[in-house]
Design an enzyme around this catalytic site. Sequence first.
Site, PDB file in Angstrom:
ATOM      1  N   GLY A   1       0.800  -1.216   0.000  1.00  0.00           N
ATOM      2  CA  GLY A   1       0.000   0.000   0.000  1.00  0.00           C
ATOM      3  C   GLY A   1       0.834   1.268   0.000  1.00  0.00           C
ATOM      4  O   GLY A   1       1.918   1.341  -0.589  1.00  0.00           O
TER       5      GLY A   1
ATOM      6  N   ASP B   1       6.828  -3.877   9.381  1.00  0.00           N
ATOM      7  CA  ASP B   1       5.484  -4.432   9.215  1.00  0.00           C
ATOM      8  C   ASP B   1       5.448  -5.761   9.950  1.00  0.00           C
ATOM      9  O   ASP B   1       6.494  -6.274  10.381  1.00  0.00           O
ATOM     10  CB  ASP B   1       5.151  -4.625   7.728  1.00  0.00           C
ATOM     11  CG  ASP B   1       3.658  -4.564   7.445  1.00  0.00           C
ATOM     12  OD1 ASP B   1       2.934  -5.482   7.896  1.00  0.00           O
ATOM     13  OD2 ASP B   1       3.213  -3.610   6.788  1.00  0.00           O
TER      14      ASP B   1
ATOM     15  N   VAL C   1       3.922  -2.358  15.732  1.00  0.00           N
ATOM     16  CA  VAL C   1       3.854  -1.013  16.297  1.00  0.00           C
ATOM     17  C   VAL C   1       3.163  -0.993  17.655  1.00  0.00           C
ATOM     18  O   VAL C   1       3.291  -0.019  18.403  1.00  0.00           O
ATOM     19  CB  VAL C   1       3.161  -0.016  15.353  1.00  0.00           C
ATOM     20  CG1 VAL C   1       3.976   0.205  14.090  1.00  0.00           C
ATOM     21  CG2 VAL C   1       1.735  -0.450  15.030  1.00  0.00           C
TER      22      VAL C   1
ATOM     23  N   ASN D   1       2.896   5.289   9.521  1.00  0.00           N
ATOM     24  CA  ASN D   1       1.880   4.979   8.511  1.00  0.00           C
ATOM     25  C   ASN D   1       1.009   3.774   8.851  1.00  0.00           C
ATOM     26  O   ASN D   1      -0.109   3.655   8.333  1.00  0.00           O
ATOM     27  CB  ASN D   1       2.590   4.741   7.170  1.00  0.00           C
ATOM     28  CG  ASN D   1       1.698   4.116   6.133  1.00  0.00           C
ATOM     29  OD1 ASN D   1       0.806   4.754   5.601  1.00  0.00           O
ATOM     30  ND2 ASN D   1       1.933   2.840   5.833  1.00  0.00           N
TER      31      ASN D   1
ATOM     32  N   SER E   1      -6.191  10.887   8.491  1.00  0.00           N
ATOM     33  CA  SER E   1      -7.148  10.564   7.434  1.00  0.00           C
ATOM     34  C   SER E   1      -8.209  11.649   7.347  1.00  0.00           C
ATOM     35  O   SER E   1      -8.409  12.427   8.295  1.00  0.00           O
ATOM     36  CB  SER E   1      -7.821   9.217   7.737  1.00  0.00           C
ATOM     37  OG  SER E   1      -8.914   8.971   6.889  1.00  0.00           O
TER      38      SER E   1
ATOM     39  N   TYR F   1     -12.117   3.555  13.503  1.00  0.00           N
ATOM     40  CA  TYR F   1     -11.203   4.207  12.567  1.00  0.00           C
ATOM     41  C   TYR F   1     -11.309   5.722  12.684  1.00  0.00           C
ATOM     42  O   TYR F   1     -10.299   6.434  12.744  1.00  0.00           O
ATOM     43  CB  TYR F   1     -11.517   3.751  11.140  1.00  0.00           C
ATOM     44  CG  TYR F   1     -10.501   4.200  10.121  1.00  0.00           C
ATOM     45  CD1 TYR F   1      -9.259   3.587  10.032  1.00  0.00           C
ATOM     46  CD2 TYR F   1     -10.784   5.239   9.235  1.00  0.00           C
ATOM     47  CE1 TYR F   1      -8.324   3.987   9.101  1.00  0.00           C
ATOM     48  CE2 TYR F   1      -9.850   5.651   8.299  1.00  0.00           C
ATOM     49  CZ  TYR F   1      -8.625   5.029   8.232  1.00  0.00           C
ATOM     50  OH  TYR F   1      -7.695   5.449   7.307  1.00  0.00           O
TER      51      TYR F   1
ATOM     52  N   LYS G   1      -8.126   8.021  13.979  1.00  0.00           N
ATOM     53  CA  LYS G   1      -7.467   8.975  13.099  1.00  0.00           C
ATOM     54  C   LYS G   1      -7.579  10.401  13.639  1.00  0.00           C
ATOM     55  O   LYS G   1      -6.670  11.229  13.433  1.00  0.00           O
ATOM     56  CB  LYS G   1      -8.034   8.869  11.679  1.00  0.00           C
ATOM     57  CG  LYS G   1      -7.628   7.578  10.971  1.00  0.00           C
ATOM     58  CD  LYS G   1      -6.107   7.413  10.936  1.00  0.00           C
ATOM     59  CE  LYS G   1      -5.645   6.182  10.173  1.00  0.00           C
ATOM     60  NZ  LYS G   1      -4.175   6.062  10.124  1.00  0.00           N
TER      61      LYS G   1
ATOM     62  N   THR H   1      -6.126   1.539  -1.651  1.00  0.00           N
ATOM     63  CA  THR H   1      -5.136   0.729  -0.943  1.00  0.00           C
ATOM     64  C   THR H   1      -5.718  -0.641  -0.604  1.00  0.00           C
ATOM     65  O   THR H   1      -6.928  -0.862  -0.721  1.00  0.00           O
ATOM     66  CB  THR H   1      -4.734   1.415   0.374  1.00  0.00           C
ATOM     67  OG1 THR H   1      -5.912   1.552   1.182  1.00  0.00           O
ATOM     68  CG2 THR H   1      -4.124   2.783   0.118  1.00  0.00           C
TER      69      THR H   1
END
Length: 300
Positions: A17, A37, A61, A87, A138, A151, A155, A186
Site C-alpha cells: 500500500g 510491518d 507497532v 503509517n 485521514s 477508525y 485517526k 489501498t
Amino acid sequence: MSRSEDQVVLITGGARGIGAEVAKSLAARGAKVVITDLDETALAETAATIGDNALAVVADVCDLAAMQAAADTTLERFGRIDVVVANAGIASYGSVMAVDPAAFKRVLDINVLGVFHTARATVPALVDSQGYLLVVSSLAAFAAAPGLAAYNASKAGAEHFANALRLELAHQGVDVGCAHMSWIDTPLVRDAKKDLSSFQDMIKKMPYPLSRTTSVDACVKAFVKGIEKRRRHVYCPGWVRGVGLNRNVVNSAAGSKPVLKFVPDLLPRMDAEVAALGRSTSARNLANAENPAAVTDPKD
C-alpha cells in the site's frame, strides 16, 4: 539533487500500500529506507524490489520494545534517522453495538498507540538529525462515517497527537506533519470493498467529493512532496484541506443530513454482513492479530 538523497527514512506499515510505494519512491530519489510491518513475506518482497537501499524489519507497532529495536537496528545500519513516517493502520467494520470489541481495541492500539510507540522510539534520533516525522491520519478525522467509529476515533486521535508532538519538538528542531487522505485505492479499502457490499454502497452514497476514491500514485506523490518540504499538513486530494477547515459544518446537523438519509438502511446491512463474515476486520488483519508472524495473502 533530490532532497531525499542520502536521507534515512523509517516507514511503518511498509509491506504494501501507501507505505511500500512511498518507500519505493523515496529510494528511487536516493533515500535509504527502513520498512517495518508484521507481514514478513510481503515486507521482504517490497525490500527486495527496492534493492540495496532498503532494510526490512519485522516489528509490531503495538510493541514499544519492538519499535525501539527497529529504531536501534536502523541506527546500527545507517547511523541516523532523518525522517519517520508513522503509517501503519487498520480499520474495523460494523456499528458500535455490533463490532467485535477486540477488533475495535486493536484499531486504537495500532492507529494511536502505534503512532506513540513509533514516535517514542525514534524521536531521540530525529532530534539528533533535526529531522521530520509524518503522522498519517485521514479524512476520517474530519468527517465521520457510520460503521467505522474505531477508525474515525483513531485517526482523530492520531491528528491531535501530531499537533501536541509538534509543539513539544519545535524548539528541538524537529518538524511534525500530519497527513489526511480521502478514500485511497489501498489494500485496506479494497479489502473492505471485497468483504462488504454495504461498504461499497456507503462510499457511493457519500456526498461529493467524499464519495471519490483516489489512486495510490497520487497519494504517494503528495506524501513525497510533503516529506521533502517538511510540511505541517499533507492533503490528498487537495480538497481534503477544505473539509478540514470546515469540519464543524461537515459534522453539524445540516452537514450530517446526506449521511443520515442512508444510515437506517445501510448500517443494519453492514452489521448483517459482518456477522456473516464472522469477523469485524479484514482477513489479513485478523491473521496478523492472531499470529504476528503469520504469512498472509498479499492480494494488493
